[in-house]
Motif scaffolding. Sequence first.
Motif, PDB file in Angstrom:
ATOM      1  N   UNK A 128      30.690 -72.140  -8.818  1.00  0.00           N
ATOM      2  CA  UNK A 128      30.369 -71.118  -7.849  1.00  0.00           C
ATOM      3  C   UNK A 128      30.086 -69.549  -8.653  1.00  0.00           C
ATOM      4  N   UNK A 129      29.219 -68.886  -7.849  1.00  0.00           N
ATOM      5  CA  UNK A 129      29.080 -67.739  -8.297  1.00  0.00           C
ATOM      6  C   UNK A 129      30.358 -66.916  -8.666  1.00  0.00           C
ATOM      7  N   UNK A 130      30.256 -65.927  -9.673  1.00  0.00           N
ATOM      8  CA  UNK A 130      31.300 -64.965  -9.775  1.00  0.00           C
ATOM      9  C   UNK A 130      31.625 -64.041  -8.842  1.00  0.00           C
ATOM     10  N   UNK A 131      33.075 -63.863  -8.481  1.00  0.00           N
ATOM     11  CA  UNK A 131      33.331 -62.704  -7.482  1.00  0.00           C
ATOM     12  C   UNK A 131      33.749 -61.480  -8.527  1.00  0.00           C
ATOM     13  N   UNK A 132      33.440 -60.335  -8.018  1.00  0.00           N
ATOM     14  CA  UNK A 132      33.494 -59.258  -8.718  1.00  0.00           C
ATOM     15  C   UNK A 132      34.888 -58.453  -7.974  1.00  0.00           C
ATOM     16  N   UNK A 133      36.169 -58.462  -8.625  1.00  0.00           N
ATOM     17  CA  UNK A 133      37.245 -57.715  -8.190  1.00  0.00           C
ATOM     18  C   UNK A 133      37.203 -56.298  -8.626  1.00  0.00           C
TER      19      UNK A 133
END
Length: 337
Positions: A118-123
């Motif tokens: 899955x695409x990366x989530x930016x925290x």
Amino acid sequence: MASKSIAMQSEPTGDRQAMECAIRTWSTDAVPAAQRADYWVGAVCDCFLDMEVEPGQRQAFSATLASMPCGGLRVNRVSGSAQRVRRTLQGIRRSGGDNFYYLLCKESSPCHVAQDDAGAARLLPGDLALIDSRRRYLLEFPEAVDTVSIQIPIGWLDTWLPAADRWLGRRLDGAAGWARVLSAYVTQLCAEQPARLGTLQAEHLGGLLSLACGTAPEVPPRPGLLLRIEHCVRQRFGEHGLTAADVADDVGVSLRTLHRALSAGGSTFALLLMRERMAVAQRMLHAPSHRHLTVAEIGRRAGFLDPSHFARACRQWCGRTPAQERCAPAQSFASTH
């Protein structure tokens, strides 16, 4: 692979020893600069699971990791230089059956989290994300780690968040709603002494995580709950149309908690109710004081509104029709079911 904790090399005594052993600490501070990156790879694998760690800059690399127990969970605080962490299929195989969920909370700089393909989530600082070590993931810390990672047993989280898969690798906005409360709570856990962390704090975490993910918190089955359920069924077995929801409401738990408690005891609501009704019916069929009652009336008093249903149940549980069971020597079906 070097993985011995530098902070654990001293030998404290008495209560102080027990307290310090509760906190496991790894630090590159006392490691020669040329060996720090390799030492850190071992520390990460020692504290967590088999993972690949790529330091952003080997020459000036430094990092610290502290881990302490919290009611079956572990609260881990990681700080240090930029790095990339991967959980690969090879690492998963090498870990065998040792797997966990990890709840990540970023403290002061952005990072990226990706589960599977899955695409990366930016925290952003304060944001949270959930990952599953049974599946591949990638964690990128371009500036610094400064992250709290809470290790959560698979079965434990499943009782609080049944649809955990929906949240893997997704950003939980730490500036809004219950996620904001959860983020603050995770930070507070790191500030507590190990002696103050236990089951209560762990259950608060489970409830807040459930709320942050948009589901109502579900209290794990309490000790003695199965006995209370059985007692309620024993008192109400004669009610026609008695349902699991009726019993759950009577004992003060949710329907899901009732089913989970029964499952943990190796039973189901239908099985429990049938056993109770047939035990009572069998006693009445053999009791001289009930000879004046018809078979249909005995079935009705045991909770069977339909005589044919009673007959089928009796053949299933006793191996005989109600009339045949009445004439047979008294023997509890409980010994064979």
